[in-house]
Write an enzyme that holds these catalytic residues in place. Structure first.
Site, PDB file in Angstrom:
ATOM      1  N   LYS A   4      -3.678  -0.901   2.036  1.00 51.49           N
ATOM      2  CA  LYS A   4      -2.785   0.242   1.750  1.00 51.49           C
ATOM      3  C   LYS A   4      -3.540   1.544   1.511  1.00 51.49           C
ATOM      4  O   LYS A   4      -3.105   2.611   1.942  1.00 51.49           O
ATOM      5  CB  LYS A   4      -1.851  -0.056   0.586  1.00 51.49           C
ATOM      6  CG  LYS A   4      -2.556  -0.501  -0.664  1.00 51.49           C
ATOM      7  CD  LYS A   4      -1.608  -0.915  -1.771  1.00 51.49           C
ATOM      8  CE  LYS A   4      -2.382  -1.480  -2.928  1.00 51.49           C
ATOM      9  NZ  LYS A   4      -2.545  -2.918  -2.878  1.00 51.49           N
ATOM     10  N   GLY A  28       4.311  -5.950   0.900  1.00 46.28           N
ATOM     11  CA  GLY A  28       3.740  -7.305   1.014  1.00 46.28           C
ATOM     12  C   GLY A  28       4.428  -8.158   2.059  1.00 46.28           C
ATOM     13  O   GLY A  28       4.344  -7.884   3.260  1.00 46.28           O
ATOM     14  N   ILE A  47       7.556  -8.484   2.813  1.00 49.47           N
ATOM     15  CA  ILE A  47       8.862  -8.028   3.318  1.00 49.47           C
ATOM     16  C   ILE A  47       8.663  -7.363   4.685  1.00 49.47           C
ATOM     17  O   ILE A  47       7.922  -6.381   4.779  1.00 49.47           O
ATOM     18  CB  ILE A  47       9.510  -7.012   2.347  1.00 49.47           C
ATOM     19  CG1 ILE A  47       9.547  -7.579   0.924  1.00 49.47           C
ATOM     20  CG2 ILE A  47      10.885  -6.611   2.824  1.00 49.47           C
ATOM     21  CD1 ILE A  47       9.962  -6.558  -0.129  1.00 49.47           C
ATOM     22  N   GLY A  90      -0.852 -13.684 -13.686  1.00 49.98           N
ATOM     23  CA  GLY A  90      -1.524 -13.254 -12.446  1.00 49.98           C
ATOM     24  C   GLY A  90      -0.779 -12.144 -11.725  1.00 49.98           C
ATOM     25  O   GLY A  90      -1.073 -11.845 -10.565  1.00 49.98           O
ATOM     26  N   GLU A 149      -3.697  -7.096 -12.546  1.00 52.54           N
ATOM     27  CA  GLU A 149      -5.151  -7.263 -12.471  1.00 52.54           C
ATOM     28  C   GLU A 149      -5.771  -6.927 -13.815  1.00 52.54           C
ATOM     29  O   GLU A 149      -5.123  -6.323 -14.682  1.00 52.54           O
ATOM     30  CB  GLU A 149      -5.696  -6.337 -11.393  1.00 52.54           C
ATOM     31  CG  GLU A 149      -5.159  -6.728 -10.026  1.00 52.54           C
ATOM     32  CD  GLU A 149      -5.791  -5.950  -8.905  1.00 52.54           C
ATOM     33  OE1 GLU A 149      -6.902  -5.433  -9.094  1.00 52.54           O
ATOM     34  OE2 GLU A 149      -5.156  -5.875  -7.842  1.00 52.54           O
ATOM     35  N   ASP A 184      -0.391   3.075  -6.821  1.00 51.22           N
ATOM     36  CA  ASP A 184      -0.150   2.010  -5.849  1.00 51.22           C
ATOM     37  C   ASP A 184       1.193   2.244  -5.139  1.00 51.22           C
ATOM     38  O   ASP A 184       1.298   2.139  -3.914  1.00 51.22           O
ATOM     39  CB  ASP A 184      -0.161   0.655  -6.582  1.00 51.22           C
ATOM     40  CG  ASP A 184       0.222  -0.500  -5.679  1.00 51.22           C
ATOM     41  OD1 ASP A 184      -0.658  -1.042  -4.999  1.00 51.22           O
ATOM     42  OD2 ASP A 184       1.423  -0.864  -5.653  1.00 51.22           O
ATOM     43  N   LYS A 244       1.956   3.113  -1.015  1.00 53.56           N
ATOM     44  CA  LYS A 244       2.907   2.369  -0.176  1.00 53.56           C
ATOM     45  C   LYS A 244       4.034   3.290   0.312  1.00 53.56           C
ATOM     46  O   LYS A 244       4.504   3.161   1.439  1.00 53.56           O
ATOM     47  CB  LYS A 244       3.478   1.193  -0.966  1.00 53.56           C
ATOM     48  CG  LYS A 244       2.419   0.134  -1.268  1.00 53.56           C
ATOM     49  CD  LYS A 244       2.901  -0.829  -2.329  1.00 53.56           C
ATOM     50  CE  LYS A 244       1.896  -1.911  -2.634  1.00 53.56           C
ATOM     51  NZ  LYS A 244       2.281  -2.717  -3.798  1.00 53.56           N
ATOM     52  N   GLY A 269       0.975 -11.605  -3.284  1.00 56.90           N
ATOM     53  CA  GLY A 269       0.769 -13.056  -3.333  1.00 56.90           C
ATOM     54  C   GLY A 269       0.157 -13.522  -2.020  1.00 56.90           C
ATOM     55  O   GLY A 269       0.414 -12.939  -0.965  1.00 56.90           O
TER      56      GLY A 269
END
Ligand SMILES: NC(=O)c1ccc[n+]([C@@H]2O[C@H](COP(=O)([O-])OP(=O)(O)OC[C@H]3O[C@@H](n4cnc5c(N)ncnc54)[C@H](OP(=O)(O)O)[C@@H]3O)[C@@H](O)[C@H]2O)c1
Length: 429
Positions: free
Chosen positions: A106, A135, A137, A188, A191, A202, A206, A303
């Protein structure tokens, strides 16, 4: 002669890379039948070639230099799953040589997407990057194919699973921000250093990628006003609930007659909105097309396997093109610059939360600050607190964003204010 095998050069074999190789193995027959030839892992570059991995790399040449894979003669398709801006050179190099690229990167796409698509078009090849935004989708493939001729004028999206998980946990379990962040780390979903997620950066990366594809215009990452969720308090979420809203970190792009409005910020959204039901680590992208009307894309934004499936989808289309020797539907850059509507000038409603000294006249001072900035109050509540303090909650009517922020600055300077005021936009079209 069509190639009898499509040779893959893979950069990176971490979370997504291993997921990709797992799917490649599991779906081998289906892939071969759909593509018209088998895919073969020819080369892999990783930082540490000696490290043992949960996938079988035997049969591939494993090395540490991504550039060497990008220029190898025995690579027909480069799959970049390292991440980071240092992958710019290998990706550029492959595209210049006419080798198609699939990537999940990204930051690379948000910063250099325009240039890379231009190089791909000049070299009569393609760069695909479904996994870089949303991700698992398949929203970019939908925009590239089914919606290719559609005109989208509205995109509102929840694009960061970490922040969405934190906000959902606060709302559902009544935990404060720090506890919810800890829970996200333990599961998880966050981070060790979650700065990129919490700051909204982030989401902005995107959003820049999605806007390029959905609006066919290039928006510089640095030009997107970006606010994250740091400082969001449990009390803000409780107030949102009380007024029929839920809190989400939104990426917003709206084409107004006077220009394009692109921004990232937390917002109160009405519970009746479909996006309000996008909870926990899930992502949602709401699009409005001129012909199609409303569409909602929903699923896992990260994931190993969801992301790897998006990568594999791009790899399949690209490999089919390699076998057929034609570019089916490239994404030529079509980036006419558009006038932007600065954040200062947008009109929006606001939620304001003030902690004040509980004495006569304070409410009048607050009202005067709002009134002199042309901000009118839709609802106002005062609750008696402890230690002679009172908390004031205000919902404004639509007002010019800069005016509200000026009013809040004025309020913050009042002697009776005990804490920096909170101001959150209400996204209610
Ligand atoms: N994880 C997700 O859920 C997710 C979701 C959407 C998009 N993405 C994107 O997918 C990409 C990969 O993410 P990831 O989570 O799989 O990362 P990761 O687990 O950290 O794996 C990165 C891989 O790249 C290799 N690598 C990194 N820099 C390198 C260099 N300079 N030279 C050679 N090899 C290098 C590493 O080698 P070593 O193993 O030897 O260290 C590792 O195998 C990123 O662009 C990320 O933004 C990830």
């Amino acid at each position: 002669m069509p190639p009898s095998v499509v040779r893959i050069g893979l950069l990176g074999c971490g979370v997504v890379g291993q997921g990709f190789l797992t799917l490649l193995g599991q779906r081998e027959r289906l892939i071969r039948e759909s593509v018209g030839a088998p895919l073969k892992l020819a080369r892999v570059a990783v930082r540490n070639p000696g490290k043992s991995r949960g996938v079988d790399l035997s049969g591939a040449h494993v090395e540490s230099d991504p550039l060497s894979v990008a220029k190898a003669e025995d690579v027909d398709l480069l799959v970049e799953l390292c991440g980071g801006e240092s992958m710019l050179e290998p990706v550029r190099l492959a595209l210049r040589r006419g080798v198609p690229v699939v990537t999940a990167n990204k930051s690379l796409l948000a910063l250099h997407g325009d240039e890379l698509e231009r190089i791909a078009a000049e070299s009569k090849t393609t760069i695909r990057y479904e996994a870089s935004a949303g991700g698992g989708i398949p929203v970019l493939q939908a925009l590239e194919h089914g919606l290719r001729t559609e005109t989208c004028n509205l995109l509102v999206a929840i694009l960061n699973g970490t922040t969405n998980f934190i906000l959902s946990t606060m709302e559902r379990d009544g935990r404060d921000f720090a506890e919810a962040l800890q829970a996200a780390k333990a599961l998880g979903f966050a981070e060790a250093d979650p700065t990129l997620d919490l700051s909204g950066q982030d989401t902005a990366q995107k959003l820049a990628i999605l806007v390029r594809r959905a609006f066919r215009t290039d928006v510089a990452l640095a030009s997107i006003p970006t606010e994250g969720i740091i400082g969001m308090e449990l009390e803000d979420l409780r107030q949102a609930d009380r007024f029929g809203y839920t809190v989400k970190l939104l990426g917003v792009a709206i084409r107004h007659p006077e220009g394009l409005d692109v921004r990232v910020h937390p917002a109160f959204i009405p519970k009746r909105y479909l996006l309000a039901s996008v909870r926990d680590e899930f992502n949602g992208i709401y699009l409005r097309g001129e012909a199609t009307g409303s569409m909602l894309f929903y699923g896992k934004g990260a994931g190993a396997l969801p992301t790897a499936q998006a990568v594999l989808g791009d790899v399949m289309v690209t490999a089919r093109e390699v076998v057929a020797g034609v570019k089916l539907l490239g994404s030529p850059p079509n980036h006419k610059p558009e006038t932007r509507v600065p954040l200062d000038r947008i009109r929006t409603k606001y939620y304001l939360k003030l902690l004040v000294e509980d004495r006569p006249g304070v409410l009048a001072q607050v009202a005067a600050c709002l009134g002199s900035a042309n901000v009118s109050v839709a609802q106002m509540f005062q609750a008696e607190g402890v230690r002679g303090e009172a908390s004031i909650t205000i919902l404004t009517h639509q007002a010019v964003d800069r005016d509200v922020r000026e009013a809040v600055k004025g309020i913050a300077k009042l002697g009776a204010i005990r804490k920096t005021p909170r101001a959150v936009r209400i996204f209610d079209l």
